[in-house]
Design a protein around this motif. Structure first.
Motif, PDB file in Angstrom:
ATOM      1  N   ALA A 161       0.820  -1.208   0.000  1.00  0.00           N
ATOM      2  CA  ALA A 161       0.000   0.000   0.000  1.00  0.00           C
ATOM      3  C   ALA A 161       0.857   1.262   0.000  1.00  0.00           C
ATOM      4  N   ALA A 162       2.026   1.190   0.621  1.00  0.00           N
ATOM      5  CA  ALA A 162       2.936   2.332   0.687  1.00  0.00           C
ATOM      6  C   ALA A 162       3.874   2.399  -0.509  1.00  0.00           C
ATOM      7  N   GLY A 163       3.708   1.487  -1.474  1.00  0.00           N
ATOM      8  CA  GLY A 163       4.559   1.479  -2.654  1.00  0.00           C
ATOM      9  C   GLY A 163       5.889   0.783  -2.461  1.00  0.00           C
ATOM     10  N   ARG A 164       6.030   0.063  -1.340  1.00  0.00           N
ATOM     11  CA  ARG A 164       7.297  -0.629  -1.059  1.00  0.00           C
ATOM     12  C   ARG A 164       7.207  -2.089  -1.490  1.00  0.00           C
ATOM     13  N   ARG A 165       7.016  -2.304  -2.775  1.00  0.00           N
ATOM     14  CA  ARG A 165       6.838  -3.664  -3.286  1.00  0.00           C
ATOM     15  C   ARG A 165       8.106  -4.500  -3.090  1.00  0.00           C
ATOM     16  N   ALA A 166       9.267  -3.877  -3.242  1.00  0.00           N
ATOM     17  CA  ALA A 166      10.524  -4.613  -3.068  1.00  0.00           C
ATOM     18  C   ALA A 166      10.659  -5.124  -1.638  1.00  0.00           C
ATOM     19  N   GLN A 167      10.262  -4.310  -0.659  1.00  0.00           N
ATOM     20  CA  GLN A 167      10.339  -4.756   0.734  1.00  0.00           C
ATOM     21  C   GLN A 167       9.402  -5.920   0.995  1.00  0.00           C
ATOM     22  N   ALA A 168       8.220  -5.885   0.371  1.00  0.00           N
ATOM     23  CA  ALA A 168       7.276  -6.996   0.538  1.00  0.00           C
ATOM     24  C   ALA A 168       7.845  -8.282  -0.044  1.00  0.00           C
ATOM     25  N   VAL A 169       8.450  -8.181  -1.210  1.00  0.00           N
ATOM     26  CA  VAL A 169       9.032  -9.365  -1.846  1.00  0.00           C
ATOM     27  C   VAL A 169      10.168  -9.917  -0.994  1.00  0.00           C
ATOM     28  N   ARG A 170      11.054  -9.035  -0.526  1.00  0.00           N
ATOM     29  CA  ARG A 170      12.173  -9.495   0.297  1.00  0.00           C
ATOM     30  C   ARG A 170      11.678 -10.185   1.570  1.00  0.00           C
ATOM     31  N   ALA A 171      10.676  -9.604   2.203  1.00  0.00           N
ATOM     32  CA  ALA A 171      10.161 -10.181   3.441  1.00  0.00           C
ATOM     33  C   ALA A 171       9.538 -11.547   3.189  1.00  0.00           C
ATOM     34  N   PHE A 172       8.800 -11.683   2.104  1.00  0.00           N
ATOM     35  CA  PHE A 172       8.168 -12.967   1.786  1.00  0.00           C
ATOM     36  C   PHE A 172       9.217 -14.025   1.483  1.00  0.00           C
ATOM     37  N   LEU A 173      10.183 -13.685   0.650  1.00  0.00           N
ATOM     38  CA  LEU A 173      11.225 -14.649   0.295  1.00  0.00           C
ATOM     39  C   LEU A 173      11.982 -15.122   1.532  1.00  0.00           C
ATOM     40  N   SER A 174      12.279 -14.186   2.423  1.00  0.00           N
ATOM     41  CA  SER A 174      13.064 -14.523   3.600  1.00  0.00           C
ATOM     42  C   SER A 174      12.247 -15.291   4.633  1.00  0.00           C
ATOM     43  N   ARG A 175      11.085 -14.764   4.998  1.00  0.00           N
ATOM     44  CA  ARG A 175      10.339 -15.341   6.112  1.00  0.00           C
ATOM     45  C   ARG A 175       9.519 -16.560   5.713  1.00  0.00           C
ATOM     46  N   VAL A 176       8.900 -16.518   4.537  1.00  0.00           N
ATOM     47  CA  VAL A 176       8.029 -17.619   4.132  1.00  0.00           C
ATOM     48  C   VAL A 176       8.819 -18.757   3.504  1.00  0.00           C
ATOM     49  N   LEU A 177       9.756 -18.426   2.613  1.00  0.00           N
ATOM     50  CA  LEU A 177      10.494 -19.458   1.888  1.00  0.00           C
ATOM     51  C   LEU A 177      11.866 -19.736   2.481  1.00  0.00           C
ATOM     52  N   GLY A 178      12.304 -18.922   3.424  1.00  0.00           N
ATOM     53  CA  GLY A 178      13.592 -19.173   4.060  1.00  0.00           C
ATOM     54  C   GLY A 178      14.785 -18.950   3.164  1.00  0.00           C
ATOM     55  N   PRO A 180      18.030 -17.230   1.918  1.00  0.00           N
ATOM     56  CA  PRO A 180      19.032 -16.368   2.567  1.00  0.00           C
ATOM     57  C   PRO A 180      19.103 -14.990   1.918  1.00  0.00           C
ATOM     58  N   ILE A 181      19.397 -13.987   2.716  1.00  0.00           N
ATOM     59  CA  ILE A 181      19.463 -12.612   2.232  1.00  0.00           C
ATOM     60  C   ILE A 181      20.445 -12.452   1.063  1.00  0.00           C
ATOM     61  N   PRO A 182      21.657 -13.077   1.090  1.00  0.00           N
ATOM     62  CA  PRO A 182      22.555 -12.919  -0.067  1.00  0.00           C
ATOM     63  C   PRO A 182      21.924 -13.409  -1.375  1.00  0.00           C
ATOM     64  N   HIS A 183      21.112 -14.476  -1.310  1.00  0.00           N
ATOM     65  CA  HIS A 183      20.458 -14.967  -2.528  1.00  0.00           C
ATOM     66  C   HIS A 183      19.406 -13.984  -3.011  1.00  0.00           C
ATOM     67  N   ILE A 184      18.709 -13.354  -2.069  1.00  0.00           N
ATOM     68  CA  ILE A 184      17.709 -12.357  -2.448  1.00  0.00           C
ATOM     69  C   ILE A 184      18.399 -11.160  -3.094  1.00  0.00           C
ATOM     70  N   THR A 185      19.525 -10.751  -2.520  1.00  0.00           N
ATOM     71  CA  THR A 185      20.292  -9.645  -3.085  1.00  0.00           C
ATOM     72  C   THR A 185      20.762  -9.977  -4.499  1.00  0.00           C
ATOM     73  N   ALA A 186      21.179 -11.218  -4.705  1.00  0.00           N
ATOM     74  CA  ALA A 186      21.610 -11.637  -6.043  1.00  0.00           C
ATOM     75  C   ALA A 186      20.463 -11.584  -7.041  1.00  0.00           C
ATOM     76  N   ALA A 187      19.246 -11.909  -6.580  1.00  0.00           N
ATOM     77  CA  ALA A 187      18.088 -11.849  -7.470  1.00  0.00           C
ATOM     78  C   ALA A 187      17.835 -10.429  -7.955  1.00  0.00           C
ATOM     79  N   ARG A 188      18.117  -9.441  -7.110  1.00  0.00           N
ATOM     80  CA  ARG A 188      17.906  -8.051  -7.505  1.00  0.00           C
ATOM     81  C   ARG A 188      18.853  -7.631  -8.621  1.00  0.00           C
TER      82      ARG A 188
END
Length: 285
Positions: A161-178, A180-188
Motif C-alpha cells: 500500500a505504501a509502494g514498497r513492493r521490493a520490501q514486501a518481496v524481500r520479506a516474503f522470500l526470507s520469512r516464508v520461503l527461508g 538467505p538474504i545474499p540470494h535475495i540480493t543476487a536476485a535483484r
C-alpha cells in the motif's frame, strides 16, 4: 516459489504463455486455464510466482503431459486471470473448484509450495479430487496450529500500500520461503527476474493467509477425506521437512515421504515419479 532464473532460450520469467480457455469462478472472476497431454487428469497448483509462462510450471507440465492430462491455471490476481474484490481464502477455494469442474471426468491434484496449501484448502472444503500429492508447503511446525495469525500478511499489505513492493518481496522470500538474504540480493541483480517478483507483490499477503499464517492448519487438514501423499526433500530446510511431517500427521490416512537429493523445488521427473506411484499408473519402460 520464486520464478526460476534460468528460463528457456528466448523466454524471460513471467512471459505470457498459451491459455486454452477461460473458466469463470463463482463470483464471476475469469480464470486463465491451459491443458496439455492426455490420460488421467491432473490439476497442478504451483508456488507464489508460478503461473503461465513461468519456467517451473512449463517444466512440470512437460514432465507429466506424456501420460497425463495436465491442467494449470493462473490464480486470481496473477498472470492472465482476473481479480474480483474482495479477496478471501474461500474465493481461492471456489476458483480451484471451478477449474476442477471444468475437467471432464475424475481428476487428481498436485500442489507444491504455496500451491500445496491451496490444494489442501480445496480438499478440506470438498473439492472433488480423488487424490493429491503435496510437496513441501512452507508451514512452520513450531507455530501455534490454532493461531491463524495474519499479522505478517497485514505487514506485507502495508508495504504494498505504501509502494514498497521490493520490501514486501524481500520479506516474503526470507520469512516464508527461508531464502538467505545474499540470494535475495543476487536476485535483484537480475532485472528480468526481479521485475517478475515485483509484479506479484500485491498477492503475497494472500498466500500467507492461505497458509494459515504459516502454521500447520490442523483443523483444515482434519477435514480432508481423500488419500494424500505429502512429500519433501532431504536437501532443503529441516523446518520444511518437519512441517511436512506435521501436515501428514494431521491429514487422516495420509503418508509422508522424504525424497533423497531434492530441495524445496523438486525436479520434474521426481514429481512425475511420485504421481505415477500414487495415482497407480504402471511405471514407463
Amino acid at each position: 516459489m520464486p520464478p526460476d532464473q534460468h528460463a528457456p532460450p528466448g523466454q524471460q520469467p513471467g512471459d505470457p504463455a498459451h491459455v486454452d480457455r477461460t473458466v469463470v469462478s463463482a463470483d464471476g472472476t475469469p480464470l486463465a486455464v491451459a491443458e496439455s497431454g492426455s490420460g488421467p487428469a491432473l490439476v497442478l497448483v504451483g508456488g507464489a510466482w508460478d503461473h503461465h509462462g513461468s519456467p517451473a510450471v512449463d517444466r512440470m507440465v512437460a514432465a507429466l503431459s506424456d501420460r497425463y492430462r495436465v491442467v494449470t491455471y493462473d490464480r486470481r490476481g496473477r498472470g492472465a486471470s482476473g481479480d474480483t474484490a474482495p479477496w478471501s481464502v474461500e474465493r481461492e477455494v471456489e476458483d480451484l473448484a471451478a477449474v476442477g469442474a471444468s475437467v471432464d471426468g475424475p481428476a487428481d491434484a498436485v500442489g507444491w509450495c504455496v500451491g500445496a496449501g491451496v490444494v489442501l484448502r480445496g480438499l478440506a472444503a470438498g473439492v472433488p479430487f480423488g487424490r493429491a500429492v503435496l510437496w513441501e508447503p512452507p508451514y512452520r511446525a513450531t507455530v501455534d496450529p490454532q493461531g491463524d495469525d495474519v499479522l505478517f500478511a497485514d505487514f506485507l499489505d502495508g508495504h504494498v500500500a505504501a509502494g514498497r513492493r521490493a520490501q514486501a518481496v524481500r520479506a516474503f522470500l526470507s520469512r516464508v520461503l527461508g531464502i538467505p538474504i545474499p540470494h535475495i540480493t543476487a536476485a535483484r541483480l537480475k532485472p528480468g527476474l526481479w521485475r517478475s517478483l515485483l509484479a506479484d507483490a500485491h498477492v503475497l499477503s494472500r498466500d500467507v493467509r492461505v497458509l494459515n499464517g504459516l502454521s500447520v492448519p490442523e483443523r483444515v487438514a482434519a477435514s480432508v477425506g481423500v488419500p494424500v501423499l505429502v512429500a519433501s526433500g532431504d536437501g532443503g530446510a529441516e523446518w520444511m521437512r518437519q512441517a511436512s511431517v506435521a501436515l501428514a500427521e494431521a491429514v487422516p490416512g495420509s503418508r509422508h515421504l522424504v525424497v533423497l537429493g531434492q530441495g524445496h523445488v523438486p525436479e520434474p521427473k521426481v514429481l512425475r515419479h511420485l504421481v505415477d506411484r500414487f495415482v497407480g499408473l504402471p511405471a514407463p519402460e
